[in-house]
Design a protein around this motif. Structure first.
Motif, PDB file in Angstrom:
ATOM      1  N   ALA A  33      -0.412 -19.613  19.793  1.00  0.00           N
ATOM      2  CA  ALA A  33      -1.641 -18.826  19.911  1.00  0.00           C
ATOM      3  C   ALA A  33      -1.407 -17.681  20.886  1.00  0.00           C
ATOM      4  O   ALA A  33      -0.837 -17.872  21.954  1.00  0.00           O
ATOM      5  CB  ALA A  33      -2.782 -19.706  20.405  1.00  0.00           C
ATOM      6  N   VAL A  34      -1.842 -16.500  20.493  1.00  0.00           N
ATOM      7  CA  VAL A  34      -1.787 -15.336  21.369  1.00  0.00           C
ATOM      8  C   VAL A  34      -3.232 -15.012  21.725  1.00  0.00           C
ATOM      9  O   VAL A  34      -4.038 -14.703  20.856  1.00  0.00           O
ATOM     10  CB  VAL A  34      -1.102 -14.139  20.674  1.00  0.00           C
ATOM     11  CG1 VAL A  34      -1.130 -12.917  21.572  1.00  0.00           C
ATOM     12  CG2 VAL A  34       0.327 -14.496  20.285  1.00  0.00           C
ATOM     13  N   TYR A  35      -3.563 -15.111  23.007  1.00  0.00           N
ATOM     14  CA  TYR A  35      -4.942 -14.944  23.443  1.00  0.00           C
ATOM     15  C   TYR A  35      -4.994 -14.162  24.755  1.00  0.00           C
ATOM     16  O   TYR A  35      -4.207 -14.386  25.651  1.00  0.00           O
ATOM     17  CB  TYR A  35      -5.613 -16.316  23.656  1.00  0.00           C
ATOM     18  CG  TYR A  35      -6.979 -16.211  24.271  1.00  0.00           C
ATOM     19  CD1 TYR A  35      -8.089 -15.939  23.488  1.00  0.00           C
ATOM     20  CD2 TYR A  35      -7.156 -16.331  25.640  1.00  0.00           C
ATOM     21  CE1 TYR A  35      -9.357 -15.818  24.046  1.00  0.00           C
ATOM     22  CE2 TYR A  35      -8.416 -16.213  26.210  1.00  0.00           C
ATOM     23  CZ  TYR A  35      -9.503 -15.954  25.413  1.00  0.00           C
ATOM     24  OH  TYR A  35     -10.741 -15.818  25.963  1.00  0.00           O
ATOM     25  N   ASN A  36      -5.928 -13.261  24.811  1.00  0.00           N
ATOM     26  CA  ASN A  36      -6.311 -12.603  26.048  1.00  0.00           C
ATOM     27  C   ASN A  36      -7.701 -12.052  25.800  1.00  0.00           C
ATOM     28  O   ASN A  36      -7.925 -11.374  24.809  1.00  0.00           O
ATOM     29  CB  ASN A  36      -5.336 -11.472  26.417  1.00  0.00           C
ATOM     30  CG  ASN A  36      -5.573 -10.952  27.810  1.00  0.00           C
ATOM     31  OD1 ASN A  36      -6.694 -10.883  28.287  1.00  0.00           O
ATOM     32  ND2 ASN A  36      -4.499 -10.560  28.468  1.00  0.00           N
ATOM     33  N   HIS A  37      -8.638 -12.360  26.643  1.00  0.00           N
ATOM     34  CA  HIS A  37     -10.012 -11.933  26.422  1.00  0.00           C
ATOM     35  C   HIS A  37     -10.154 -10.411  26.483  1.00  0.00           C
ATOM     36  O   HIS A  37     -11.004  -9.835  25.817  1.00  0.00           O
ATOM     37  CB  HIS A  37     -10.944 -12.603  27.437  1.00  0.00           C
ATOM     38  CG  HIS A  37     -12.387 -12.378  27.158  1.00  0.00           C
ATOM     39  ND1 HIS A  37     -13.028 -12.934  26.069  1.00  0.00           N
ATOM     40  CD2 HIS A  37     -13.317 -11.641  27.802  1.00  0.00           C
ATOM     41  CE1 HIS A  37     -14.286 -12.548  26.065  1.00  0.00           C
ATOM     42  NE2 HIS A  37     -14.489 -11.770  27.115  1.00  0.00           N
ATOM     43  N   LYS A  38      -9.319  -9.766  27.232  1.00  0.00           N
ATOM     44  CA  LYS A  38      -9.391  -8.311  27.372  1.00  0.00           C
ATOM     45  C   LYS A  38      -8.851  -7.637  26.115  1.00  0.00           C
ATOM     46  O   LYS A  38      -7.872  -8.059  25.538  1.00  0.00           O
ATOM     47  CB  LYS A  38      -8.577  -7.871  28.584  1.00  0.00           C
ATOM     48  CG  LYS A  38      -8.692  -6.384  28.874  1.00  0.00           C
ATOM     49  CD  LYS A  38      -7.927  -6.021  30.118  1.00  0.00           C
ATOM     50  CE  LYS A  38      -8.039  -4.561  30.480  1.00  0.00           C
ATOM     51  NZ  LYS A  38      -8.158  -3.611  29.415  1.00  0.00           N
ATOM     52  N   GLY A  39      -9.505  -6.612  25.695  1.00  0.00           N
ATOM     53  CA  GLY A  39      -9.046  -5.838  24.545  1.00  0.00           C
ATOM     54  C   GLY A  39      -7.992  -4.823  24.941  1.00  0.00           C
ATOM     55  O   GLY A  39      -7.863  -4.450  26.114  1.00  0.00           O
ATOM     56  N   GLY A  40      -7.226  -4.380  23.960  1.00  0.00           N
ATOM     57  CA  GLY A  40      -6.260  -3.313  24.179  1.00  0.00           C
ATOM     58  C   GLY A  40      -5.027  -3.698  24.970  1.00  0.00           C
ATOM     59  O   GLY A  40      -4.384  -2.843  25.577  1.00  0.00           O
ATOM     60  N   VAL A  41      -4.686  -4.983  24.984  1.00  0.00           N
ATOM     61  CA  VAL A  41      -3.523  -5.423  25.758  1.00  0.00           C
ATOM     62  C   VAL A  41      -2.305  -5.698  24.879  1.00  0.00           C
ATOM     63  O   VAL A  41      -1.281  -6.138  25.381  1.00  0.00           O
ATOM     64  CB  VAL A  41      -3.846  -6.669  26.623  1.00  0.00           C
ATOM     65  CG1 VAL A  41      -4.875  -6.323  27.679  1.00  0.00           C
ATOM     66  CG2 VAL A  41      -4.301  -7.838  25.762  1.00  0.00           C
ATOM     67  N   GLY A  42      -2.428  -5.448  23.555  1.00  0.00           N
ATOM     68  CA  GLY A  42      -1.279  -5.587  22.665  1.00  0.00           C
ATOM     69  C   GLY A  42      -1.177  -6.921  21.940  1.00  0.00           C
ATOM     70  O   GLY A  42      -0.101  -7.266  21.453  1.00  0.00           O
ATOM     71  N   LYS A  43      -2.269  -7.661  21.842  1.00  0.00           N
ATOM     72  CA  LYS A  43      -2.226  -8.970  21.174  1.00  0.00           C
ATOM     73  C   LYS A  43      -1.802  -8.840  19.716  1.00  0.00           C
ATOM     74  O   LYS A  43      -0.936  -9.582  19.242  1.00  0.00           O
ATOM     75  CB  LYS A  43      -3.590  -9.665  21.238  1.00  0.00           C
ATOM     76  CG  LYS A  43      -4.067 -10.017  22.634  1.00  0.00           C
ATOM     77  CD  LYS A  43      -5.431 -10.666  22.615  1.00  0.00           C
ATOM     78  CE  LYS A  43      -6.529  -9.798  22.086  1.00  0.00           C
ATOM     79  NZ  LYS A  43      -7.015  -8.770  22.993  1.00  0.00           N
TER      80      LYS A  43
END
Length: 157
Positions: free
Chosen positions: A16-26
């Motif tokens: 799983a690739v997760y980061n709540h912040k947008g625009g971080v390259g997920k």
């Protein structure tokens, strides 16, 4: 005893690739990892579980994405929402949907903006689990069930 025989999720590895912040390259990271693994000869299944559908939009033509989203609420729907809708609406179990072949060794379960409705129910599903209600267990495991069915269809490893 072989541990895979007791695992209803099957033998496929899940990342799983997760980061709540947008625009971080997920999305970029996910596509590049999946492509690299597929290039090594492994069957890879991508699951777009973000209501923004960036992964789906990145990999599939706009006209196809529009058609998928237009049909997602119908019985013929082929998105992640289409699969989870019966659980959210308490009308049944998750549906199996056919993944879309993107390239050699790479398939996708398309995302859907309506997935936000499933996310909104997750808190309730967890509460139901604590109360030992079947709805909660079905809800919290629904996405995994959809993915497991797609893994079988694609032979993802």
């Amino acid at each position: 005893m072989n541990q895979e025989l007791n695992n209803p999720r099957g033998p496929a590895k899940r990342l799983a690739v997760y980061n709540h912040k947008g625009g971080v390259g997920k999305t970029t990271l996910t596509v590049n990892l999946a492509s690299a693994i597929a290039a090594l000869g492994h069957n890879v299944l991508l699951v777009d579980s973000d209501p923004q559908c960036n992964l789906t939009s990145y990999l599939i033509e706009d006209s196809v994405v529009n058609d998928l989203l237009d049909q997602s609420d119908s019985d013929e729907g082929q998105t992640i929402w289409s699969a989870l809708k019966p659980v959210v609406e308490a009308t049944g179990l998750p549906r199996s949907i056919p993944p879309i072949a993107v390239s050699q060794n790479l398939s996708l379960i398309p995302g859907d903006v309506r997935l936000a409705e499933f996310e909104a129910e997750l808190t309730s599903f967890w509460g139901d689990c604590f109360q030992r209600k079947l709805r909660g267990f079905r809800g919290t495991s629904a996405l995994s069930s959809v993915v497991s069915a797609a893994v079988e269809q694609t032979g993802a490893t």
